[in-house]
Structures are given as C-alpha cells and as structure tokens.
Design an enzyme around this catalytic site. Structure first.
Site, short mmCIF file in Angstrom:
data_model
loop_
_atom_site.label_atom_id
_atom_site.label_comp_id
_atom_site.label_asym_id
_atom_site.label_seq_id
_atom_site.Cartn_x
_atom_site.Cartn_y
_atom_site.Cartn_z
N TYR A 40 0.96 -1.23 0.23
CA TYR A 40 0.02 -0.05 0.06
C TYR A 40 0.89 1.30 -0.04
CZ TYR A 40 -0.37 -0.16 5.24
OH TYR A 40 0.11 -0.23 6.54
N GLU A 41 0.10 2.37 0.09
CA GLU A 41 0.74 3.86 -0.34
C GLU A 41 1.76 3.76 -1.38
OE1 GLU A 41 -0.56 5.50 2.31
OE2 GLU A 41 0.04 7.24 1.01
N GLY A 42 1.27 2.82 -2.57
CA GLY A 42 2.50 2.88 -3.86
C GLY A 42 3.16 1.56 -3.54
#
Lengths: 592, 592
Positions: free
Chosen positions: B434-436
């Site tokens: 997550y978060e890229g």
C-alpha cells in the site's frame, strides 16, 4: 479463484529431451516412453486441475475442526482423496507386492508436483502415508509389512510421522516419549508429540502412526531412540479393525497456512506399538527415507511457486493499469496490461527462470534416487544425498520468495484472501520449516554432506559441471550465454568449499556462519547447470528444425535471464562466506 | 504472546549523538534536549509496551466485523485508542492552532515507530487521520480547517483516504467516482472505493473521508481529479453532528493481515462533499503529503522487523536445542540455547544490522522533512523526496524479509499463530503493497526522482557521501571497516545512475528493468552511510572514554557486519541493472 494449469509440456521436455529417461539403464525406465508418460501426466494433470485445485481455497478458508476427539476435514476433501485412491494414484511408486503400481519415482515425482501444486494441504495426507510406507517397507519385519502396507498403499489407511515433542524438534536426543516392552513382544508407548500432520482426521478407516520413542534403559541421546508403529485402531490377525488404541488428538494447531491439513497434538497413553527395525536404531530408520521426504518438500516449495506464478502471469496480461513507457500498446483500451511494464516482467521472469530450472533439478534428483533404489548406483546415491539439502533448502527459500513476488503483482488485491495469492505465500512458508528447517539443511550440507566420503560426492558434482562445460564449449552461443557464466559460478562454489576445508577444522564456526550462504550458492550453481543443459537441448532441437521452435527459443530466453540476472548472486554469497565467523559470532548473547 | 521492548537507547543515540538534533537550526529543535525527548519517548514506549502490544495478537485473532453497516473493532481497541487520544499523542506533531502539540516530526516519527511496532493495525486509525489532517491543513480553506481539524487532531473524529476503485489502483486516471457541483458550492459524490483503511468503525464519533473524484466536464485522466472532504455525519455550523451523509461501508475485506484494521468497500451515493484546494488539482493535493505518508509506511515495515527481532532474540536465548559445535556452552542444561549456533546468529545479525541502520535512516529522513516544513529548506526537501521511495520500498521489502527471518528462528513454533510470529510476517506484508506498491516506488525513483531538477538531488546525495568519507578517512579503523566499503558501494550506485542516464533516453525499458535493483542498491548505500555515521559517533565516544563502552562497541560490531556481509549486495544489483532490458523484455506476453 486461482487456476491451475499442469506444466505438461515442460515436464515432458525435462523427462524425455533433457534427461532422456527413456534411454536410461535404470530398471523400469524402459517403460517410460513418451506415450506412456504423457498419458499418466495428462490424467494426473486433469485431476490436479479439475478435482484438487478447486478445493484449495475452500480448504484454506474452512480448515479442520476438532469435535469430541474427531477431526473434520474441509468439505470435499474426502471425495477428492477418494479420486486419488480409486485411480491408484496413492500407490503409483509403491511395491506391487503390496498393491502398488511399481512406477519409477521420477514419474511419481512429476505427478506429485501437480497434485501438491494444485492443493498442498490435501496432498499432505497421501504424502505422509507414502513416507510411513517407505519406512516400514525398508525396515519393518515381513509380518508388519503384510499387516500394514497393503492398506497404506491404497491409502485406505493413512500414515503419520511422530518426531517432535514440545521441548524438542531438531534435537531429537532430548525426546521423552517412552516405550515399555511387553511380554508379547509389543510395547506400551506413552508421551506427547506435537506438530503431527494428518495425526487425526475423518478420511481413512485407520491411521498408522510411526513414533520415535525411547526404550527405558537404552543409551542416552539419539542413540537410544527406537521407531514404532502405533495404529489408531488395533488390527486383528484377520486384518479386521479391533479396539481403539491409546492414542488421541489432544488439540489442533492454528497455523499460518495449510489449513486443510490437520496439525495435531498427539497423546500416547499406554498405546500398543510394534518395533520397526532394530531397537535404538530408530533414528537411522526414520532418516533412510529422508532424502525422498526432503526432495518432496523442495517440490512443495517449487509447486507453490509455480501455481502462484501462472496466476500472476494471467493477472499481468489481464489487468489494465498505466501505459507502456515506450508507447501505448493497447490503444483501444483505457490502459495497457500490467505486463507491458518492465518491473512486472522482471518479477515474472525471476519466477519463471527459477521455476523451470527448479523443476528440472527435482526431476533429475528423482532420477538419481531411482538409480540408487532400482540399480544400487552408489555414486548416484552419494550425489543425490549431497544435493538433497540444496533441493529442500534452496527450492523452498526461493519458492516462498517466488510466491511473494507473484502476490506482489496483484497489488492490493494480492493481500485479499479471496484472491488466493495470500494462501500460496502462507502455504509455501511451512516448506522452509518442516522436514528439517532450512538452517538445519544448511548445517547438514556444510557440516556433513560436503565432506562425506572424503568429499567424493562434492568432487563428482564439480566434475559433472566441468565435464558438461568441456563437452559443449565448442558451441559459441551456448558457451557465451551459458557455459562461461556457469563456469564462473562453479568457481565461486569451489572457492567457498576450499575456504571451508581450510578454515573448518580450526574454526568450525567460520564454516557454519556461511552455511546458509553456501546452500544458496550451491543452489544457484545447480540451477545454472540445469539451464545450461536445457539450453543445449533447446539449441540442438532448433538446429534440427523442431516444429515447435518457439518453445525452444523461449527456453533460451528464460535461461539467459537466469544466467545474466540470477546466477551472479554466487559472487555475493562467496563474499559473505569468506567474511568468516568473526562478524557473526562477535556479540554476546545478551547484546542481541 | 510476543513482547515489545521500546528501543529507547537506540533512538536517543540516533537523535542526540548521531544527528545531534539539539544543535540543529531547524525551528523547534531547540526544545529537543535529551531530557525532553527521553521523557516523551519513555512515556510513549510505556504505552506501546503496556497498552498497545498486549492487544496486538487479540486484534489479529478477533479482527473487525461488519454488522448492519456498523464495523465492530476488536475488544480493547477503543480503550487503547482513548489512551492515545487522552494523552494528546494523536496531535503530537499537529498545528497548535487546531489543538496540536506542535512538536517536530522527527520526534513524532520516533514515537510512531514504537506505537506501530507494538500494534500496527490499531495505529492505522490515527495514522490515516494524521494523513487526512495534513492534506486539509495544507490545501483546505480556512473554513474547512476550522470545521474539521480540531476534532481530527484530537482523533475524536478519524480520517481516511479514498483513492482506489475496483478497476484502478496505481493508475488513478481511470477513476470513475463523480462529483456533481451543487448550487451551495458543495458537491454530490457518487461512486465506489475499495481498500479503504479505517473506512468505517466504532471508535470515533465521526469519520472524515478524503475522496478523489472527477467533476463532470473536467479534463481527462489524472488532470481531472479533484479532492473532497466527505464526512460520515454532516457537521452543522455550530460544530454539532447533523444527518448521516450518503456514505456507507458495503463490505469488509478478509485480508492476510492487519486484521484489527477495518479495510472497507465504501459506497458514496450522492454524498455531500466539499472541495479541498482547487478543482482538478486533487492529485497534487493528495500527493503533497505523500513523502510523509510513505516514510510512515517504511517505518511500519521497519517497526514490524524490530518487534519480530526482539522476540526472535529472546527465543534464541531461551530455547535449548543442540550443542555448540565448538564445545558445550550450557553444561548444566540438556542442550545449549539456539543462539550458540552460527546460522541462528547470522539470521539475528542480518536483522539487527538492518534494523538499527533503518531506524537511523528514517529519523534522518524525518529531520529533513522538518527542515523543509519548518524552515523552507529546499535542498532538504529535494533530498528527502529523492530518498522517500527508498525509505518506503527498501525498508518494507527488507522489513518483511526480516520478519520472515525472525519467524524462521522459531522453527515449527513460528508457524503456529498463537506464537505471534506469523502475525508480524502477515502484517508487514501489506507495507510492500500500500501507499504505492514497491514497484511503483522503484519507478518513481528511477523514472522521476533520480533526474528531477537536472539530477541535482542525486548529486547532493553523492556529495554527502563523498564529503563524509573525505572528512573521516584519516581515521584508519573507520576507514578500513566503514569508509572503504561505503565508497565501493557508492561507486556501484553512481555507475548504475550513469548507466540509466546513458541508456534511459534511447531505451527507457533498460532503466525501468533495473528499477527495483536500483532501489535496493540505493537502500544499501543509505544504510551503509548510516552505519558509517554511527560508527564515527561510536568511535568518538569510545575515544572520549564513554561510560557505556559496551553499547558503542556493539554498534561497531553490528556495523561491521553490515559492511562486510550485507553491503556487498550493491555489486550484484549493479550487475543486474547493466544487463539491461533485453533479458527482461524478450518474451511475448502470451509466453509467460
């Protein structure tokens, strides 16, 4: 739900084109013509795809339940197991005297990759039964064999291995389970075993436990361990089931994965048991089947990597996200498929290049086990014993890593259980632990196998690599792309071995501090050798104008990837090894 | 149940001895004397150890449940969240104008490592609230700030980020959620978002969703995305809660880990929303807080590695299994502790050497974020922007790997959920996604950050490394053990950067095929730099006759381990990078 596509063509390529099993002198291999193997593998592949794979995620979700001492397996498991039993699959490589098919292990190993790839948790039940069968078959008396083996070959009865106790796993010398001799020649077994896979379940009429225990008054430590058969239900002279024995499942473990497998705490309370082999020689009896069991676990690791990979490749072709940096590839769609992105391909190539060589490595290993068991080839036995910790440790470490890479391709969706990618990771994780944790494999490799018989088997491996290079270096393409990198990697392996020989005697910690690095270094050289051999075969087939040129060209592409991007890890591993014991041993225990 | 021991001494060492925050010119740092920071960190550590950690395994086991649209969080989570709220911890680094404590981020980052290390799932609720706070604080109108921020600082109301939709994660240009302008200046938001952490739960009076959506008629793709506040309950002029808004949780995802975090499918159905910042500039608004959010995820990865490590070290000291190869160490016991075995130490040293440098890297990164936000230091901003994908990608890849190593030390016990080691692995796994996802971090690093501002920030990093080496190479010990290896690694990084510059323009795939390798190469150089800096400090303290000599000696030992055994990976990464695009791109998509 994940798909499972049997890797039939790849298996046939390894069996018949690379290893040329049909031309081998190993007894029984004359049956292995392509028509026969492809009929068997196709049928096994169908069962894997259509019967076993569809139950995999359900088995994970539902898991096993302990209800009043009875373990309920997930819905559909028993019926799928029946398909394996009814088709004679459980006895494929077993002795015909006890109802087996008598096939070479090399073929049953290929079948096993598909079955365990499609549903690892379910296949643990027949796998362990086969392990117990092997121990009894090799070490049991005729009477025990007649009594237990036929039903174990058919898997009407399943088997288990009871080694671990709460306070001891690797260090079996500490075990406490007792076996008191009885007047009738049997023993009364008492104690507790943990982590017993398939210890109790509802899919078979009887469960035949193999149990390590100590006969009071015997030698201390591992030299006082004996092996016993302890059936769940006693078996009468006429073969009918008698009274329930004093063995029961005390608890089921909640695990990270393989939820469909019942991992039991087993309590033995004056249970009737029968000595297998000689008293106090139980550990040896248990370990004679270890090569095959460990190769089997290596195969589990690889099989999960493959199953995860095919799903990741499919997702990467389907999922539209972003645009190729070199220009739009899918102008009619809102985005390009993931597979246009170099980093996605890099991850897929890492997996593919590992899996195809790992599969060849395992099938080669299985063929050496056959050469030993079927024709007493001691050189093959020495080599496969040397390579067994590599197959187990390297293929499961990398197999797990490969499932993580496959999961990563799914982004957030890979983290959702419904997608099935998490299960591959969680199931693969156990393969690094059981049947001897990978640190123990590394210790076995460096501390025992490497120098065994005066280092003869290690020398045989190096000679094999050198011989292959020498034989083929006239082919410029093969030489540049495959043999030169293989030679460099093999030199790293020899340098590491030399380092151990020089330092090992005076500073054993220096060798052991590098043991895991050595196992990985060795693994890369093995897969490099596999790729060189497969590349040679592919090159020859292309030169001969093979109709399926693309298949062989893809082999060369994938092999080059391995040689260029993965094999160079050997240099790093060597650097770590030669840094020695000091950096590893310097801190006091309380300073960690 | 796992323990949590706050790494107080290590944090103080990094803050005050290595970075010397107390001497920094950054506004607010003058408050950061050792007395003050140790009071804060000790108190935060106590809460982490005594309040958050004991709920971690329970949160995993119990998870969240959706009942009639209401999400029930695990037992005890709300009370623990109250402890954080009541102590003012949620607003530690927030603007005093809205009730925050106004502390530098560098201090709140250290606090956050402990809180998230002790219970990652629980800390996602305040973490996301802080992220939403930052976006509103930076881009929202005064009216929106007055209305929403005070309750978000106190976490009476929590926040979320709504980006992902079923068909798009990374590629936000594809998103379909619509925002129809209304006569009163508000918008009606409709659409579906997935993977929304903390999207619905029972621990706060209101939930403030930040939602990316498209205003009809706006530009295509990412240029037409706007950012909106959509509260769960409308907020009246007087601040009281009004009607329920048209937003609801449609489903909870079953995930591999972070079970205590509610990961929701969120349905927006003509929900009232308020534009944050300018129309069509929503992505920029969302991404301005990305540095900090990504550093935060890197920290989650590291924090799980640390939590797993301390438990593995404890287990290795306690568990008796086998005997040391160099002679019995624990003659009164039945076996020696695991920690006598070199391969166990190797695994522990891998973890320790990574964790301590990773912690320093993150705290250094946080101090650069402060330098930018508190004194407008654009050089610091450029450097930390360059390093952000490294902190996120490298520290989570290695952090996950580190938890797997910690779990492995437990053998079969590590696979049993009750032991808690599986949870660290499963929780850490999401940080790579997550978060890229980490592939996107690598792309950001190579495709954007490396060459941004004409490569100025990359040059600044190289100059920093060179400068440090030059300043300190007169110290022979430091030079031999730390600076020479650092110089070699930094040369590999420069060679890789040069390769990208030379090939990137004509063959962008060649750069991107090596992007993940580059991220790891960069990460190793950063941690190598951290170790060199820490070693310098330790050497000086020892020379000055520090009373706690053992602490500094252990730093040198651990640092040397990193330089000798982990840092050499840079050479392998460079070799992979310079193999270019061909091996990665050669196969047709259908041949995977």
């Amino acid at each position: 739900m994940p798909i499972y596509t049997p890797p039939l063509k790849d298996m046939q390529f390894v069996l018949h084109e690379v290893l040329k099993v049909q031309d081998s002198a190993t007894p029984g291999y004359d049956e292995l013509d392509t028509g026969f193997t492809s009929a068997i593998l196709e049928e096994a592949g169908k069962i894997a795809r259509d019967v076993l794979a569809p139950l995999n995620e359900l088995g994970d979700r539902e898991g096993c339940r302990l209800e009043n001492g009875v373990v309920r397996t997930p819905k559909g498991f028993k019926e799928a197991f029946d398909t394996l039993r009814n088709g004679g699959w459980t006895g494929l490589a077993c002795d015909p005297e006890y109802g087996g098919q008598g096939m070479p292990y090399v073929l049953s190993a290929a079948v096993a990759e598909m079955q365990t790839g499609a549903n690892m948790a379910l296949n643990i039940y027949p796998d362990l039964t086969h392990g117990a069968y092997s121990a009894i078959h090799t070490h049991g008396s005729d009477a025990l064999k007649q009594k237990f083996l036929p039903k174990m070959v058919s898997c009407e009865w399943t088997g288990t291995m009871n080694l671990t106790e709460p306070h001891c796993g690797t260090d079996l010398g500490l075990l406490r389970t007792k076996a008191e001799p009885q007047a009738d020649g049997s023993y009364k077994i008492s104690g507790q075993k943990i982590f017993i896979s398939a210890g109790e379940h509802d899919m078979a009429d009887n469960i035949i436990h193999l149990v390590l225990a100590k006969i009071p008054g015997g030698p201390e430590g591992v030299k006082g361990i004996s092996l016993f058969i302890v059936p769940k239900f006693l078996v009468r002279e006429d073969g009918a089931l008698g009274a329930r024995n004093g063995v029961s499942c005390g608890n089921l473990e909640e695990k990270m994965g393989i939820h469909g497998n019942a991992t039991c705490v087993m309590n033995f309370d004056d249970a009737e048991g029968y000595l297998v082999g000689e008293a106090h020689k139980g550990l040896r009896a248990m370990f004679t089947m270890m090569n095959q069991a460990r190769v089997g676990v290596g195969q589990q690791g690889l099989s999960q990597a493959y199953a995860a990979y095919i799903n990741a490749a499919e997702y990467a072709r389907d999922r539209l996200q972003g645009r190729a940096v070199t220009g739009v590839q899918n102008p009619d769609g809102p985005a390009d498929p993931l597979i246009v992105h170099p980093d996605i391909r890099r991850a897929l190539m890492d997996q593919k290049a590992f899996i195809e060589a790992g599969r060849a490595f395992l099938i080669w290993g299985a063929s050496m086990i056959d050469a030993h068991t079927r024709s007493g080839d001691e050189a093959a036995n020495g080599l496969v014993s040397l390579l067994t910790p590599v197959m187990k440790g390297f293929l499961t470490d990398k197999g797990f890593e490969s499932t993580v890479q496959a999961q990563q391709i799914f982004g957030g969706h890979g983290y959702i259980e419904e997608q099935g990618m998490s299960q591959f990771v969680r199931d693969a994780r156990i393969t690094m632990i059981y049947e001897g944790a990978n640190g123990v494999q590394a210790l076995d490799l460096v501390g025992r196998k490497l120098a065994s018989d005066g280092g003869k088997h290690a020398m045989a491996f190096f000679d094999l690599v050198k011989g292959f290079i020498k034989e083929n270096e006239a082919d410029d393409g093969l030489n540049a792309d495959f043999l030169i990198p293989l030679k460099a990697a093999s030199k790293d392996l020899q340098a590491a071995s030399m380092y151990f020989m020089q330092t090992g005697m005076k500073d054993p910690n220096a060798a052991l501090a590098g043991s895991t690095d050595f196992l990985h270094l060795f693994g890369h050289v093995c897969l490099g050798l596999m790729w060189a051999q497969m590349a040679k075969t592919a090159t020859e087939s292309l030169a001969a104008g093979a109709s399926d040129a693309r298949f062989y060209e893809n082999k060369l592409v994938t092999g080059r990837y391995y040689m260029q991007r993965l094999l160079p890890e050997t240099g790093l591993r060597l650097a770590r090894i030669t840094s020695g014991a000091a950096p590893v041993m310097a801190l006091a225990a309380e300073d960690f």
